[in-house]
Design a protein around this motif. Structure first.
Motif, PDB file in Angstrom:
ATOM      1  N   LEU A  19       0.883  -1.160   0.000  1.00 26.20           N
ATOM      2  CA  LEU A  19       0.000   0.000   0.000  1.00 26.20           C
ATOM      3  C   LEU A  19       0.925   1.215   0.000  1.00 26.20           C
ATOM      4  O   LEU A  19       1.708   1.404   0.931  1.00 26.20           O
ATOM      5  CB  LEU A  19      -0.901  -0.003   1.231  1.00 26.20           C
ATOM      6  CG  LEU A  19      -1.831   1.183   1.399  1.00 26.20           C
ATOM      7  CD1 LEU A  19      -2.695   1.402   0.172  1.00 26.20           C
ATOM      8  CD2 LEU A  19      -2.695   0.990   2.628  1.00 26.20           C
ATOM      9  N   TYR A  58      -6.510   1.877  -6.703  1.00 23.31           N
ATOM     10  CA  TYR A  58      -5.877   3.177  -6.514  1.00 23.31           C
ATOM     11  C   TYR A  58      -6.937   4.249  -6.378  1.00 23.31           C
ATOM     12  O   TYR A  58      -8.064   4.099  -6.859  1.00 23.31           O
ATOM     13  CB  TYR A  58      -4.882   3.534  -7.621  1.00 23.31           C
ATOM     14  CG  TYR A  58      -5.354   3.310  -9.036  1.00 23.31           C
ATOM     15  CD1 TYR A  58      -6.263   4.167  -9.659  1.00 23.31           C
ATOM     16  CD2 TYR A  58      -4.855   2.248  -9.777  1.00 23.31           C
ATOM     17  CE1 TYR A  58      -6.666   3.958 -10.961  1.00 23.31           C
ATOM     18  CE2 TYR A  58      -5.251   2.034 -11.083  1.00 23.31           C
ATOM     19  CZ  TYR A  58      -6.149   2.893 -11.675  1.00 23.31           C
ATOM     20  OH  TYR A  58      -6.546   2.691 -12.966  1.00 23.31           O
ATOM     21  N   HIS A  66      -3.162   7.116  -3.332  1.00 25.19           N
ATOM     22  CA  HIS A  66      -3.021   5.830  -2.651  1.00 25.19           C
ATOM     23  C   HIS A  66      -3.020   4.768  -3.745  1.00 25.19           C
ATOM     24  O   HIS A  66      -3.827   4.827  -4.677  1.00 25.19           O
ATOM     25  CB  HIS A  66      -4.206   5.549  -1.717  1.00 25.19           C
ATOM     26  CG  HIS A  66      -4.343   6.518  -0.597  1.00 25.19           C
ATOM     27  ND1 HIS A  66      -3.481   6.575   0.462  1.00 25.19           N
ATOM     28  CD2 HIS A  66      -5.276   7.475  -0.379  1.00 25.19           C
ATOM     29  CE1 HIS A  66      -3.871   7.518   1.300  1.00 25.19           C
ATOM     30  NE2 HIS A  66      -4.949   8.083   0.804  1.00 25.19           N
ATOM     31  N   LEU A  68      -2.604   0.460  -4.152  1.00 22.74           N
ATOM     32  CA  LEU A  68      -2.437  -0.906  -3.661  1.00 22.74           C
ATOM     33  C   LEU A  68      -1.938  -1.720  -4.847  1.00 22.74           C
ATOM     34  O   LEU A  68      -2.623  -1.833  -5.869  1.00 22.74           O
ATOM     35  CB  LEU A  68      -3.761  -1.455  -3.131  1.00 22.74           C
ATOM     36  CG  LEU A  68      -3.743  -2.852  -2.534  1.00 22.74           C
ATOM     37  CD1 LEU A  68      -2.746  -2.971  -1.383  1.00 22.74           C
ATOM     38  CD2 LEU A  68      -5.153  -3.236  -2.055  1.00 22.74           C
ATOM     39  N   ILE A 111       1.989  -5.568   2.689  1.00 13.78           N
ATOM     40  CA  ILE A 111       0.815  -6.321   3.122  1.00 13.78           C
ATOM     41  C   ILE A 111       1.277  -7.724   3.511  1.00 13.78           C
ATOM     42  O   ILE A 111       1.829  -8.461   2.690  1.00 13.78           O
ATOM     43  CB  ILE A 111      -0.246  -6.406   1.995  1.00 13.78           C
ATOM     44  CG1 ILE A 111      -0.566  -5.012   1.429  1.00 13.78           C
ATOM     45  CG2 ILE A 111      -1.493  -7.123   2.499  1.00 13.78           C
ATOM     46  CD1 ILE A 111      -1.158  -4.040   2.409  1.00 13.78           C
ATOM     47  N   LEU A 117      -6.188  -8.317   1.125  1.00 17.41           N
ATOM     48  CA  LEU A 117      -6.068  -7.311   0.067  1.00 17.41           C
ATOM     49  C   LEU A 117      -7.397  -6.611  -0.153  1.00 17.41           C
ATOM     50  O   LEU A 117      -7.444  -5.400  -0.374  1.00 17.41           O
ATOM     51  CB  LEU A 117      -5.624  -7.959  -1.242  1.00 17.41           C
ATOM     52  CG  LEU A 117      -4.163  -8.332  -1.377  1.00 17.41           C
ATOM     53  CD1 LEU A 117      -3.922  -9.015  -2.718  1.00 17.41           C
ATOM     54  CD2 LEU A 117      -3.285  -7.112  -1.233  1.00 17.41           C
ATOM     55  N   HIS A 120      -8.005  -3.928   2.428  1.00 15.38           N
ATOM     56  CA  HIS A 120      -7.192  -2.744   2.133  1.00 15.38           C
ATOM     57  C   HIS A 120      -7.755  -1.972   0.944  1.00 15.38           C
ATOM     58  O   HIS A 120      -7.792  -0.736   0.958  1.00 15.38           O
ATOM     59  CB  HIS A 120      -5.736  -3.136   1.861  1.00 15.38           C
ATOM     60  CG  HIS A 120      -4.960  -3.434   3.090  1.00 15.38           C
ATOM     61  ND1 HIS A 120      -4.505  -2.456   3.946  1.00 15.38           N
ATOM     62  CD2 HIS A 120      -4.542  -4.606   3.622  1.00 15.38           C
ATOM     63  CE1 HIS A 120      -3.846  -3.012   4.944  1.00 15.38           C
ATOM     64  NE2 HIS A 120      -3.868  -4.322   4.780  1.00 15.38           N
ATOM     65  N   ALA A 121      -8.184  -2.684  -0.078  1.00 13.07           N
ATOM     66  CA  ALA A 121      -8.760  -2.023  -1.254  1.00 13.07           C
ATOM     67  C   ALA A 121     -10.030  -1.257  -0.878  1.00 13.07           C
ATOM     68  O   ALA A 121     -10.226  -0.119  -1.310  1.00 13.07           O
ATOM     69  CB  ALA A 121      -9.056  -3.052  -2.349  1.00 13.07           C
ATOM     70  N   CYS A 145     -10.731  -0.212  -8.576  1.00 10.84           N
ATOM     71  CA  CYS A 145     -10.488  -1.397  -7.765  1.00 10.84           C
ATOM     72  C   CYS A 145     -10.773  -2.617  -8.637  1.00 10.84           C
ATOM     73  O   CYS A 145     -11.695  -2.591  -9.448  1.00 10.84           O
ATOM     74  CB  CYS A 145     -11.418  -1.377  -6.558  1.00 10.84           C
ATOM     75  SG  CYS A 145     -11.314  -2.821  -5.516  1.00 10.84           S
TER      76      CYS A 145
END
Length: 163
Positions: A19, A58, A66, A68, A111, A117, A120-121, A145
């Motif tokens: 991340l 993102y 941000h 990922l 991560i 995941l 986090h997304a 995403c």
């Protein structure tokens, strides 16, 4: 963003997910420009196409991004240098400005295998809501995403960016 001592002893590994967060110098909202935000998104996609990364999610916020991502080649430093250099040049040209674009450092969080995941997304996708830029998931135009999302009505939404 990142303490100067943090890079000591840290390394990035191909195949791991990270991340990443990087901030515009002075937190200037340069990504309030739709065209500037689109350039950042195209750069995420370009790094994917070049084989350095595989983006999972993102969000391009007005003054920071941000991302990922799975690291596929090189190091996080290499990837962030490419991203920051290319976007700074392109967006400065677009906006008719000169000078520093990004803060010097970035923040990264590896991560762990036991971390989700997806969780986090979804956290990333919620940033525009928490910032008052959108009312529900999928509404903010500068976010993507790989998973379909549910909006507040329970309907599944796919977030796809044309780039």
């Amino acid at each position: 963003m990142q303490n100067a001592r943090l890079p000591i002893g840290r390394h990035s590994s191909v195949g791991l997910f990270y991340l990443l967060t990087t901030v515009v110098d002075g937190r200037t909202p340069l990504f309030a420009s739709d065209a500037a935000a689109a350039m950042a998104i195209r750069e995420f996609q370009r790094l994917d196409q070049e084989g350095f990364t595989r983006s999972v999610a993102y969000v391009v916020m007005p003054d920071h991004v941000h991302w990922l991502v799975e690291l596929r080649a090189g190091t996080l430093e290499d990837v962030m240098k490419r991203f920051k250099s290319r976007t700074a040049q392109q967006i400065n040209r677009l906006l008719g400005r000169i000078g520093r674009f990004w803060q010097a450092r970035h923040h990264d969080h590896a991560i762990r295998p036991d971390e989700s995941l997806y969780r986090h997304a979804m956290y990333l996708m919620g940033n525009p809501i928490r910032a008052g830029l959108a009312a529900q998931l999928g509404q903010y135009p500068h976010a993507w995403c790989e998973w379909a999302l549910e909006n507040s009505s329970g309907r599944r939404m796919s977030l796809v960016t044309d780039g």
